[in-house]
Design a protein around this motif. Structure first.
Motif, PDB file in Angstrom:
ATOM      1  N   ASP A   1       0.803  -1.222   0.000  1.00 11.71           N
ATOM      2  CA  ASP A   1       0.000   0.000   0.000  1.00 11.71           C
ATOM      3  C   ASP A   1       0.839   1.275   0.000  1.00 11.71           C
ATOM      4  O   ASP A   1       0.376   2.311  -0.439  1.00 11.71           O
ATOM      5  CB  ASP A   1      -0.903   0.043   1.242  1.00 11.71           C
ATOM      6  CG  ASP A   1      -2.057  -0.922   1.150  1.00 11.71           C
ATOM      7  OD1 ASP A   1      -2.386  -1.334   0.023  1.00 11.71           O
ATOM      8  OD2 ASP A   1      -2.628  -1.274   2.187  1.00 11.71           O
ATOM      9  N   ARG A   2       2.033   1.215   0.538  1.00 13.35           N
ATOM     10  CA  ARG A   2       2.886   2.390   0.664  1.00 13.35           C
ATOM     11  C   ARG A   2       4.253   2.116   0.036  1.00 13.35           C
ATOM     12  O   ARG A   2       4.708   0.988   0.026  1.00 13.35           O
ATOM     13  CB  ARG A   2       3.162   2.697   2.142  1.00 13.35           C
ATOM     14  CG  ARG A   2       2.032   3.158   2.942  1.00 13.35           C
ATOM     15  CD  ARG A   2       2.523   3.387   4.373  1.00 13.35           C
ATOM     16  NE  ARG A   2       1.452   3.778   5.243  1.00 13.35           N
ATOM     17  CZ  ARG A   2       1.085   5.035   5.447  1.00 13.35           C
ATOM     18  NH1 ARG A   2       1.730   6.000   4.851  1.00 13.35           N
ATOM     19  NH2 ARG A   2       0.089   5.319   6.240  1.00 13.35           N
ATOM     20  N   PRO A   3       4.917   3.171  -0.399  1.00 14.31           N
ATOM     21  CA  PRO A   3       6.314   2.988  -0.823  1.00 14.31           C
ATOM     22  C   PRO A   3       7.212   2.924   0.404  1.00 14.31           C
ATOM     23  O   PRO A   3       6.959   3.589   1.414  1.00 14.31           O
ATOM     24  CB  PRO A   3       6.597   4.241  -1.658  1.00 14.31           C
ATOM     25  CG  PRO A   3       5.638   5.254  -1.164  1.00 14.31           C
ATOM     26  CD  PRO A   3       4.408   4.504  -0.705  1.00 14.31           C
ATOM     27  N   VAL A   4       8.253   2.135   0.334  1.00 16.82           N
ATOM     28  CA  VAL A   4       9.158   1.973   1.468  1.00 16.82           C
ATOM     29  C   VAL A   4       9.889   3.277   1.784  1.00 16.82           C
ATOM     30  O   VAL A   4      10.299   3.512   2.921  1.00 16.82           O
ATOM     31  CB  VAL A   4      10.146   0.803   1.213  1.00 16.82           C
ATOM     32  CG1 VAL A   4      11.129   1.158   0.130  1.00 16.82           C
ATOM     33  CG2 VAL A   4      10.848   0.405   2.483  1.00 16.82           C
ATOM     34  N   SER A   5       9.986   4.154   0.828  1.00 16.73           N
ATOM     35  CA  SER A   5      10.689   5.422   1.037  1.00 16.73           C
ATOM     36  C   SER A   5      10.033   6.289   2.113  1.00 16.73           C
ATOM     37  O   SER A   5      10.676   7.184   2.657  1.00 16.73           O
ATOM     38  CB  SER A   5      10.773   6.208  -0.268  1.00 16.73           C
ATOM     39  OG  SER A   5       9.477   6.494  -0.749  1.00 16.73           O
ATOM     40  N   GLN A   6       8.779   6.019   2.465  1.00 14.29           N
ATOM     41  CA  GLN A   6       8.112   6.805   3.500  1.00 14.29           C
ATOM     42  C   GLN A   6       8.744   6.605   4.877  1.00 14.29           C
ATOM     43  O   GLN A   6       8.584   7.443   5.752  1.00 14.29           O
ATOM     44  CB  GLN A   6       6.625   6.478   3.559  1.00 14.29           C
ATOM     45  CG  GLN A   6       5.858   7.085   2.420  1.00 14.29           C
ATOM     46  CD  GLN A   6       4.368   6.950   2.610  1.00 14.29           C
ATOM     47  OE1 GLN A   6       3.885   6.262   3.495  1.00 14.29           O
ATOM     48  NE2 GLN A   6       3.618   7.616   1.756  1.00 14.29           N
TER      49      GLN A   6
END
Length: 189
Positions: A91-96
């Motif tokens: 659901d999210r990019p790991v960069s967050q």
């Protein structure tokens, strides 16, 4: 009169409806409650931290910790864990979570997200709609020091549960920046 021209003898045959004869390929999965938006706010609070009280410790704590400080850290741990399970789920990019993890934890999150994406036949961090969304149910903390905490995290995936263990350390990378929590270890079980 041929056999094709003769009327059928006896009552008409009843056929079962098509739905009863078809075996479903996938079992329907109930949808879990929606987590809302995927906004991520892990910035440190700007109000001054509460001073540690000399009064008793919670079970498992090595040092006495103020109740407000504990609550703030548990909230932060909860938000971090929710973001981590959403990263692994795609659901999210790991960069967050780049600013809040060590390079080893970041690499592990990236690897897990890629493996789950390959197994599911989709791309990592594409914001796909999962049939069951992960939800962090509880976080329990143990303070080893005022700036070091270990958390036990209970995550629910539909009808299944999973446990995570995390270690967070309070760090100030540069002079002008306020101290922030960094995840130095994240163990999935």
């Amino acid at each position: 009169m041929t056999a094709a021209d003769r009327p059928l003898a006896g009552p008409p045959r009843r056929f079962r409806p098509l739905r009863e004869t078809v075996v479903p390929i996938r079992v329907p999965v109930p949808l879990a409650s929606t987590q809302g938006t995927l906004a991520l706010d892990l910035e440190p609070r700007h109000d001054p931290p509460a001073a540690a009280s000399p009064a008793g410790r919670a079970a498992g704590d090595v040092v006495p910790i103020d109740r407000r400080w504990r609550g703030d850290v548990e909230q932060w741990s909860h938000r971090f864990a929710q973001a981590a399970v959403e990263i692994v789920g795609g659901d999210r990019p790991v960069s967050q979570l780049l600013r809040w993890t060590t390079s080893a934890v970041y690499a592990d999150l990236e690897r897990r997200a890629r493996l789950v994406a390959q197994a599911g036949g989709h791309g990592a961090a594409q914001g796909r709609v999962q049939p069951v969304r992960p939800k962090v149910l509880s976080v329990r903390t143990c303070f080893l020091d005022r700036g070091v905490v270990e958390s036990g995290i209970h995550v629910r995936y539909g009808e299944r549960s999973r446990a995570l263990a995390a270690r967070f350390e309070l760090r100030a990378p540069r002079r002008e920046e306020a101290p922030r929590w960094i995840c130095t270890a994240l163990d999935w079980s």
